[in-house]
Design a protein around this motif. Structure first.
Motif, PDB file in Angstrom:
ATOM      1  N   ALA A  61       0.828  -1.205   0.000  1.00  0.00           N
ATOM      2  CA  ALA A  61       0.000   0.000   0.000  1.00  0.00           C
ATOM      3  C   ALA A  61       0.864   1.258   0.000  1.00  0.00           C
ATOM      4  O   ALA A  61       0.548   2.240  -0.680  1.00  0.00           O
ATOM      5  CB  ALA A  61      -0.933   0.001   1.208  1.00  0.00           C
ATOM      6  N   LEU A  62       1.956   1.223   0.752  1.00  0.00           N
ATOM      7  CA  LEU A  62       2.850   2.374   0.815  1.00  0.00           C
ATOM      8  C   LEU A  62       3.424   2.678  -0.566  1.00  0.00           C
ATOM      9  O   LEU A  62       3.417   3.824  -1.015  1.00  0.00           O
ATOM     10  CB  LEU A  62       3.980   2.099   1.810  1.00  0.00           C
ATOM     11  CG  LEU A  62       4.881   3.288   2.140  1.00  0.00           C
ATOM     12  CD1 LEU A  62       4.192   4.226   3.111  1.00  0.00           C
ATOM     13  CD2 LEU A  62       6.213   2.811   2.711  1.00  0.00           C
ATOM     14  N   PHE A  63       3.910   1.637  -1.255  1.00  0.00           N
ATOM     15  CA  PHE A  63       4.502   1.848  -2.574  1.00  0.00           C
ATOM     16  C   PHE A  63       3.444   2.271  -3.593  1.00  0.00           C
ATOM     17  O   PHE A  63       3.778   2.816  -4.648  1.00  0.00           O
ATOM     18  CB  PHE A  63       5.217   0.589  -3.047  1.00  0.00           C
ATOM     19  CG  PHE A  63       6.353   0.171  -2.149  1.00  0.00           C
ATOM     20  CD1 PHE A  63       7.059   1.108  -1.403  1.00  0.00           C
ATOM     21  CD2 PHE A  63       6.713  -1.155  -2.037  1.00  0.00           C
ATOM     22  CE1 PHE A  63       8.096   0.734  -0.576  1.00  0.00           C
ATOM     23  CE2 PHE A  63       7.747  -1.553  -1.209  1.00  0.00           C
ATOM     24  CZ  PHE A  63       8.443  -0.609  -0.474  1.00  0.00           C
ATOM     25  N   GLY A  64       2.178   2.046  -3.273  1.00  0.00           N
ATOM     26  CA  GLY A  64       1.093   2.499  -4.127  1.00  0.00           C
ATOM     27  C   GLY A  64       0.656   3.928  -3.839  1.00  0.00           C
ATOM     28  O   GLY A  64      -0.287   4.411  -4.464  1.00  0.00           O
ATOM     29  N   GLY A  65       1.322   4.585  -2.872  1.00  0.00           N
ATOM     30  CA  GLY A  65       1.044   5.995  -2.611  1.00  0.00           C
ATOM     31  C   GLY A  65       0.357   6.306  -1.298  1.00  0.00           C
ATOM     32  O   GLY A  65       0.053   7.466  -1.024  1.00  0.00           O
ATOM     33  N   ALA A  66       0.100   5.286  -0.456  1.00  0.00           N
ATOM     34  CA  ALA A  66      -0.630   5.511   0.789  1.00  0.00           C
ATOM     35  C   ALA A  66       0.211   6.284   1.804  1.00  0.00           C
ATOM     36  O   ALA A  66       1.440   6.311   1.740  1.00  0.00           O
ATOM     37  CB  ALA A  66      -1.058   4.172   1.392  1.00  0.00           C
ATOM     38  N   GLN A  82       6.231   9.718   2.982  1.00  0.00           N
ATOM     39  CA  GLN A  82       5.298   8.626   3.265  1.00  0.00           C
ATOM     40  C   GLN A  82       5.764   7.875   4.508  1.00  0.00           C
ATOM     41  O   GLN A  82       6.965   7.763   4.761  1.00  0.00           O
ATOM     42  CB  GLN A  82       5.204   7.665   2.085  1.00  0.00           C
ATOM     43  CG  GLN A  82       4.478   8.247   0.880  1.00  0.00           C
ATOM     44  CD  GLN A  82       4.425   7.250  -0.255  1.00  0.00           C
ATOM     45  OE1 GLN A  82       5.253   7.312  -1.158  1.00  0.00           O
ATOM     46  NE2 GLN A  82       3.457   6.336  -0.201  1.00  0.00           N
ATOM     47  N   ALA A  83       4.800   7.372   5.279  1.00  0.00           N
ATOM     48  CA  ALA A  83       5.105   6.686   6.531  1.00  0.00           C
ATOM     49  C   ALA A  83       4.440   5.314   6.537  1.00  0.00           C
ATOM     50  O   ALA A  83       3.228   5.209   6.342  1.00  0.00           O
ATOM     51  CB  ALA A  83       4.628   7.502   7.727  1.00  0.00           C
ATOM     52  N   ALA A  84       5.239   4.282   6.764  1.00  0.00           N
ATOM     53  CA  ALA A  84       4.685   2.922   6.804  1.00  0.00           C
ATOM     54  C   ALA A  84       4.022   2.626   8.140  1.00  0.00           C
ATOM     55  O   ALA A  84       2.962   2.010   8.193  1.00  0.00           O
ATOM     56  CB  ALA A  84       5.791   1.906   6.526  1.00  0.00           C
ATOM     57  N   ASP A  85       4.639   3.072   9.237  1.00  0.00           N
ATOM     58  CA  ASP A  85       4.149   2.742  10.572  1.00  0.00           C
ATOM     59  C   ASP A  85       3.650   3.994  11.281  1.00  0.00           C
ATOM     60  O   ASP A  85       4.284   5.055  11.215  1.00  0.00           O
ATOM     61  CB  ASP A  85       5.261   2.096  11.406  1.00  0.00           C
ATOM     62  CG  ASP A  85       5.773   0.799  10.784  1.00  0.00           C
ATOM     63  OD1 ASP A  85       4.983   0.141  10.084  1.00  0.00           O
ATOM     64  OD2 ASP A  85       6.959   0.471  10.985  1.00  0.00           O
ATOM     65  N   VAL A 122      -2.101  15.804   5.351  1.00  0.00           N
ATOM     66  CA  VAL A 122      -2.207  14.475   4.767  1.00  0.00           C
ATOM     67  C   VAL A 122      -2.710  14.622   3.338  1.00  0.00           C
ATOM     68  O   VAL A 122      -3.728  15.269   3.083  1.00  0.00           O
ATOM     69  CB  VAL A 122      -3.156  13.578   5.590  1.00  0.00           C
ATOM     70  CG1 VAL A 122      -3.271  12.194   4.949  1.00  0.00           C
ATOM     71  CG2 VAL A 122      -2.651  13.454   7.030  1.00  0.00           C
ATOM     72  N   LEU A 123      -1.985  14.037   2.401  1.00  0.00           N
ATOM     73  CA  LEU A 123      -2.309  14.166   0.981  1.00  0.00           C
ATOM     74  C   LEU A 123      -3.229  13.017   0.581  1.00  0.00           C
ATOM     75  O   LEU A 123      -2.771  11.922   0.251  1.00  0.00           O
ATOM     76  CB  LEU A 123      -1.026  14.165   0.144  1.00  0.00           C
ATOM     77  CG  LEU A 123       0.021  15.208   0.544  1.00  0.00           C
ATOM     78  CD1 LEU A 123       1.253  15.093  -0.329  1.00  0.00           C
ATOM     79  CD2 LEU A 123      -0.560  16.615   0.478  1.00  0.00           C
ATOM     80  N   ASP A 124      -4.529  13.270   0.624  1.00  0.00           N
ATOM     81  CA  ASP A 124      -5.506  12.230   0.308  1.00  0.00           C
ATOM     82  C   ASP A 124      -6.663  12.832  -0.468  1.00  0.00           C
ATOM     83  O   ASP A 124      -6.613  13.989  -0.897  1.00  0.00           O
ATOM     84  CB  ASP A 124      -5.986  11.527   1.585  1.00  0.00           C
ATOM     85  CG  ASP A 124      -6.663  12.482   2.559  1.00  0.00           C
ATOM     86  OD1 ASP A 124      -6.942  13.641   2.179  1.00  0.00           O
ATOM     87  OD2 ASP A 124      -6.926  12.084   3.707  1.00  0.00           O
TER      88      ASP A 124
END
Length: 285
Positions: A61-66, A82-85, A122-124
């Motif tokens: 999900a992170l590599f997909g832009g989350a 981007q932050a994984a955790d 947050v970029l959403d």
């Protein structure tokens, strides 16, 4: 909410409306520079959110832009991280780790450091995108934002000047500049080579032979530098350029050879916004 604009102090026209609240906040601690193109495991991003929440995501999900955030590295300059955790450590306060820094071409915007109190967003999908065109770039518009049920002259509206710069159209910096010392050579013509990057999302695919070109044409400018001074600017339409023996002698009084170094900056050009983000590197011989 409604967004209005005008080139003057009156005659405002409606641009767009939106009805969602963005997730915004501030940095709790200074955020220092870190590595790009790999996980930053040394820095921690601590954020106070005014509303909403952040949850950890899988690497896919992170590599997909989350979990992308805009962090104001300095006034008007933003790094995308981007932050994984994500860990909730107090009401509205999140500790974000396993960071990907300088995303979407913002590696030159990493703060030194980004100071506590700097803005974070947050970029959403909650962000309301302004329907701007290329013709709007560089025009100094006056903007007013307020309740959609009221007119832009109402006292509840916030007034701001803003000139679109087209930063999202700026070409990414190039990468993998070839070092002369890695191959045997004799003093003479020097061929400087690099790899192109692309703003196109399809560039993330591993199946392509080369990344797609997001610009109308492929054009580069290469600065030969002596400290802050530019000795010469070379141009090319491919991912390499020749710095000839005659040019080296004219610039430095001799050919570049073992023990020498050369500072260069490489730009991919856009027909709309000009030079892209620079790649600055010292070549060693």
């Amino acid at each position: 909410m409604a967004v209005w604009r005008s080139p003057a102090s009156d005659g405002f026209e409606l641009v767009t409306t939106f009805g969602r609240r963005a997730r915004m906040g501030v940095l709790v601690d200074d955020l220092y520079p870190g590595p790009t193109s790999r996980f930053d495991r040394g820095n921690v991003l601590v954020v106070d959110l005014r509303s909403g929440s952040i949850e950890g995501v899988t690497d896919i999900a992170l590599f997909g832009g989350a979990n992308a955030l805009g962090v104001e590295a300095s006034p008007g300059v933003w790094e995308i991280i981007q932050a994984a955790d994500a860990e909730l450590i107090a009401p509205g306060r999140y500790r974000l780790t396993r960071l990907l820094r300088g995303q979407r071409g913002t590696e030159t915007s990493v703060g030194s450091p980004a100071l506590a109190g700097s803005r974070v967003i947050v970029l959403d999908a909650n962000l309301a995108a302004l329907p701007l065109g290329e013709a709007d770039i560089g025009l100094p518009w006056n903007w007013r934002i307020g309740p959609a049920s009221r007119t832009p002259s109402d006292e509840t509206f916030v007034a701001r000047p803003f000139t679109p710069s087209g930063l999202g159209l700026r070409p990414f910096s190039v990468c993998q500049v070839e070092q002369p010392w890695r191959t045997a050579r004799t003093p003479g013509d020097l061929t400087i080579r690099w790899t192109r990057r692309s703003r196109a999302l399809a560039a993330d695919s591993w199946t392509g032979v080369d990344v797609p070109l997001a610009e109308e044409t492929e054009r580069y400018e290469i600065e030969i530098r002596d400290g802050a001074a530019v000795k010469r600017t070379l141009t090319t339409a491919s991912t390499s350029v020749v710095y000839s023996a005659a040019q080296q002698t004219a610039d430095w009084g001799a050919l570049l050879g073992p023990g020498d170094s050369l500072d260069v900056r490489i730009f991919l050009l856009s027909a709309i916004v000009g030079r892209g983000a620079p790649t600055s590197i010292t070549l060693f011989f």
